[in-house]
Design a protein around this motif. Structure first.
Motif, short mmCIF file in Angstrom:
data_model
loop_
_atom_site.label_atom_id
_atom_site.label_comp_id
_atom_site.label_asym_id
_atom_site.label_seq_id
_atom_site.Cartn_x
_atom_site.Cartn_y
_atom_site.Cartn_z
N VAL A 105 6.08 12.91 -5.15
CA VAL A 105 6.30 11.60 -4.94
C VAL A 105 6.34 11.48 -3.43
O VAL A 105 5.65 10.69 -2.72
N ASP A 107 5.09 13.58 -1.18
CA ASP A 107 3.37 13.74 -0.75
C ASP A 107 2.97 12.69 -0.68
O ASP A 107 2.09 12.28 0.15
N GLY A 108 2.60 12.14 -1.81
CA GLY A 108 2.07 10.86 -2.22
C GLY A 108 2.56 9.71 -1.21
O GLY A 108 1.55 9.23 -0.78
N LEU A 109 3.94 9.65 -0.88
CA LEU A 109 4.05 8.43 0.17
C LEU A 109 3.65 8.95 1.39
O LEU A 109 3.11 7.94 2.16
N GLU A 111 1.08 10.53 2.10
CA GLU A 111 -0.54 10.12 2.30
C GLU A 111 -0.87 8.84 2.33
O GLU A 111 -1.54 8.38 3.13
N LEU A 112 -0.10 8.04 1.70
CA LEU A 112 -0.25 6.59 1.67
C LEU A 112 -0.09 5.90 3.07
O LEU A 112 -0.73 5.00 3.43
N LEU A 115 -2.88 6.86 5.41
CA LEU A 115 -4.11 5.69 4.73
C LEU A 115 -3.82 4.47 5.53
O LEU A 115 -4.57 3.82 6.08
N GLU A 116 -2.67 4.09 5.36
CA GLU A 116 -2.09 2.68 5.89
C GLU A 116 -2.42 2.64 7.24
O GLU A 116 -3.02 1.63 7.85
N ARG A 118 -4.17 4.19 9.16
CA ARG A 118 -5.92 4.39 9.60
C ARG A 118 -6.33 2.91 8.98
O ARG A 118 -7.23 2.46 9.92
N CYS A 119 -5.79 2.21 8.14
CA CYS A 119 -6.45 1.07 7.93
C CYS A 119 -6.19 0.16 9.02
O CYS A 119 -7.01 -0.78 9.57
N GLU A 120 -4.81 0.09 9.66
CA GLU A 120 -4.33 -0.70 10.55
C GLU A 120 -5.38 -0.73 11.76
O GLU A 120 -5.32 -1.70 12.40
N ASP A 122 -8.19 0.65 12.09
CA ASP A 122 -9.78 -0.06 11.82
C ASP A 122 -9.69 -1.60 11.81
O ASP A 122 -10.43 -1.91 12.42
N LEU A 123 -8.50 -2.12 11.34
CA LEU A 123 -8.56 -3.53 11.58
C LEU A 123 -8.37 -3.90 12.92
O LEU A 123 -8.85 -5.20 13.17
N LEU A 126 -11.57 -4.11 14.87
CA LEU A 126 -12.40 -5.21 14.34
C LEU A 126 -12.12 -6.33 14.93
O LEU A 126 -12.81 -7.55 15.11
#
Lengths: 127, 127
Positions: A105, A107-109, A111-112, A115-116, A118-120, A122-123, A126
């Motif tokens: 759990v 590790d999963g958190l 990674e999320l 990912l979050e 990176r998304c932000e 990228d946003l 833009l």
DNA sequence: ATCGTGCTTGACGTGAGCGTCAACGTCAAG
DNA sequence: CTTGACGTTGACGCTCACGTCAAGCACGAT
């Protein structure tokens, strides 16, 4: 001071957000054993405690059969040394498994969250 | 400096302790998509990463379909604002779910430890 | 007395996640 | 050239955890 409140199957299903079919299923597997008033099932505090544990086990992906052995641990209080030792070994196994899941759990958190980020970013780019 | 090591299905199955049937199953569901050398499947570093994520998801009790959507998040890098926002919302949901499981695991561990203590005390009393 | 509401017990159905054949291709070794 | 190891694609089977009827009982209200 004993809490002798009781519940019907409908109230149980409602409170825990499960179907009455699931409740009967758990009963068939020996996970619950409500009293009877004639034919009708009467659930007591004990069943509610057990049901909460069942649902948590299920959320964690444990098979119901395994949940059953854990539930039995709570009741048993065997008092005999051999059984106590066996119970302790069982507890050890469950705990090892839960600790693995804890790592999974976490590790999963992590990674999320990456990912979050990176998304932000990228946003941002833009905008 | 690209790591172009590859693996056969047998090596994959062996390394990750799954059957080749499971690997094909994941492939059918679109979770893995190994290259082909003729007919034979050739697994690359990417597939290993994905497989590790798949197995972790499975250990955590996520349905494979849900694991698929998470895997897709990693690839997609969509670059388009709408999709990024959608992705962020998805991430939020997954994280909330993982946090629930984190609590479940921690609660479970606490209870097992209590149970363990009781057992050890009972064992003392018997000695 | 007939309704609806809530409960009961079967019994069969279903979806996920593979297991397990069966039948066949491919290639290096003996 | 056959054998064996390794791979391939169906296709059917199985377990788990229920869902979904169907049929019937018990009760208070209309």
């Amino acid at each position: 001071m004993t809490d002798d409140t009781t519940w019907t199957i409908a109230q149980m299903a409602d409170d825990f957000d499960v179907t009455h079919r699931a409740l009967r299923h758990y009963e068939q597997l020996g996970l619950l054993s409500p009293e009877r008033e004639g034919q009708r099932r009467i659930y007591s505090r004990r069943e509610r405690t057990r049901l909460a544990l069942i649902l948590r086990g299920r959320r964690l992906g444990f098979p119901l059969e395994e949940v059953a052995t854990i539930l039995d641990m709570y009741d048993d209080q065997p008092g005999e040394a051999g059984q106590l030792r066996y119970l302790l070994s069982q507890i050890g196994e469950r705990r090892a498994e839960l600790q693995r899941r804890l790592r999974d759990v976490q590790d999963g958190l992590r990674e999320l969250e990456e990912l979050e980020k990176r998304c932000e970013e990228d946003l941002e780019r833009l905008a």
